[in-house]
Design an enzyme around this catalytic site. Sequence first.
Site, PDB file in Angstrom:
ATOM      1  N   LEU A 162      -6.109  44.001 -13.204  1.00  0.00           N
ATOM      2  CA  LEU A 162      -7.222  43.957 -14.153  1.00  0.00           C
ATOM      3  C   LEU A 162      -6.630  43.730 -15.536  1.00  0.00           C
ATOM      4  O   LEU A 162      -5.555  44.252 -15.854  1.00  0.00           O
ATOM      5  CB  LEU A 162      -8.016  45.267 -14.136  1.00  0.00           C
ATOM      6  CG  LEU A 162      -8.864  45.565 -12.897  1.00  0.00           C
ATOM      7  CD1 LEU A 162      -9.519  46.946 -13.024  1.00  0.00           C
ATOM      8  CD2 LEU A 162      -9.925  44.502 -12.678  1.00  0.00           C
ATOM      9  N   ASP A 163      -7.338  42.968 -16.372  1.00  0.00           N
ATOM     10  CA  ASP A 163      -6.878  42.734 -17.737  1.00  0.00           C
ATOM     11  C   ASP A 163      -6.774  44.049 -18.495  1.00  0.00           C
ATOM     12  O   ASP A 163      -7.454  45.032 -18.162  1.00  0.00           O
ATOM     13  CB  ASP A 163      -7.843  41.804 -18.480  1.00  0.00           C
ATOM     14  CG  ASP A 163      -7.914  40.420 -17.860  1.00  0.00           C
ATOM     15  OD1 ASP A 163      -6.972  40.062 -17.122  1.00  0.00           O
ATOM     16  OD2 ASP A 163      -8.903  39.710 -18.116  1.00  0.00           O
ATOM     17  N   ILE A 164      -5.998  44.058 -19.553  1.00  0.00           N
ATOM     18  CA  ILE A 164      -5.778  45.272 -20.334  1.00  0.00           C
ATOM     19  C   ILE A 164      -7.085  45.859 -20.857  1.00  0.00           C
ATOM     20  O   ILE A 164      -7.246  47.077 -20.935  1.00  0.00           O
ATOM     21  CB  ILE A 164      -4.792  45.004 -21.503  1.00  0.00           C
ATOM     22  CG1 ILE A 164      -4.433  46.305 -22.216  1.00  0.00           C
ATOM     23  CG2 ILE A 164      -5.344  43.956 -22.462  1.00  0.00           C
ATOM     24  CD1 ILE A 164      -3.315  46.160 -23.239  1.00  0.00           C
ATOM     25  N   HIS A 223      -7.889  35.808 -15.092  1.00  0.00           N
ATOM     26  CA  HIS A 223      -9.021  35.910 -16.026  1.00  0.00           C
ATOM     27  C   HIS A 223     -10.285  35.243 -15.456  1.00  0.00           C
ATOM     28  O   HIS A 223     -11.092  34.681 -16.203  1.00  0.00           O
ATOM     29  CB  HIS A 223      -8.686  35.250 -17.362  1.00  0.00           C
ATOM     30  CG  HIS A 223      -7.623  35.944 -18.148  1.00  0.00           C
ATOM     31  ND1 HIS A 223      -7.453  37.316 -18.168  1.00  0.00           N
ATOM     32  CD2 HIS A 223      -6.649  35.439 -18.952  1.00  0.00           C
ATOM     33  CE1 HIS A 223      -6.433  37.626 -18.961  1.00  0.00           C
ATOM     34  NE2 HIS A 223      -5.919  36.517 -19.431  1.00  0.00           N
TER      35      HIS A 223
END
Length: 224
Positions: free
Chosen positions: A101-103, A185
């Site tokens: 998962l993205d930050i 993303h």
Amino acid sequence: MKRIDAYLSSLGYCSRSEAKKFLKMNDVCINQSRVFNTSIKANHSEISVNGEKLDDEKLLILLHKPDGYICSHNDAGKLIYSLLPQRWQNRNPKISTIGRLDIDTTGAILLTDDGELNHKLSSPKNSVPKIYEANLEKPLTQDIIDIFSSGEMILKGEEKALKPAKLDIVNPNLARLEIVEGKYHQVKRMFAYVGNKVLKLHRVSFYDFKVDDLKEGEYKLISI
């Protein structure tokens, strides 16, 4: 059946070289009889440490990822693994996330030290469903539902179209999206494709696992 020190080191209790000291300082038992010899062999189920059974030989963890944490072993900053008990961080093989998962994305993420299971749940071939809630900059329009479900969307830099995705419009600026892939993303790029921007992203579930009962940063073990 393995040596005591092999179990303790692989499960992160101590290193192999620290095993003798660990046995002196902790109540390590085989069938409730305390042992001090690190070379004794036993079955996993027979061993306890300070009155508790050994951790499982393979773990599957569901964690509610907070904002600001990185799904990496190596990057600088707050790493997702720091939310786990230290001995789990010391396991060999290492615990790794199943996908990322993205930050700035919160929500459900699975972690495991079972390489076969990791591959099974992360492989695009298996079409494992993931559900996200996305807050958008601009109001959503009904035509986006058909675009996302068409199976014809080709993201910038990609050659192959995305698999069909299911989009539900919760309110004008909130969408619930189910995808079965995990491209880089992907959710943000999908909304960018239709001229919108994701302001906040939360993964509600991964496969059958939801984080409804977990606060950010909390985790629980899943039976394998």
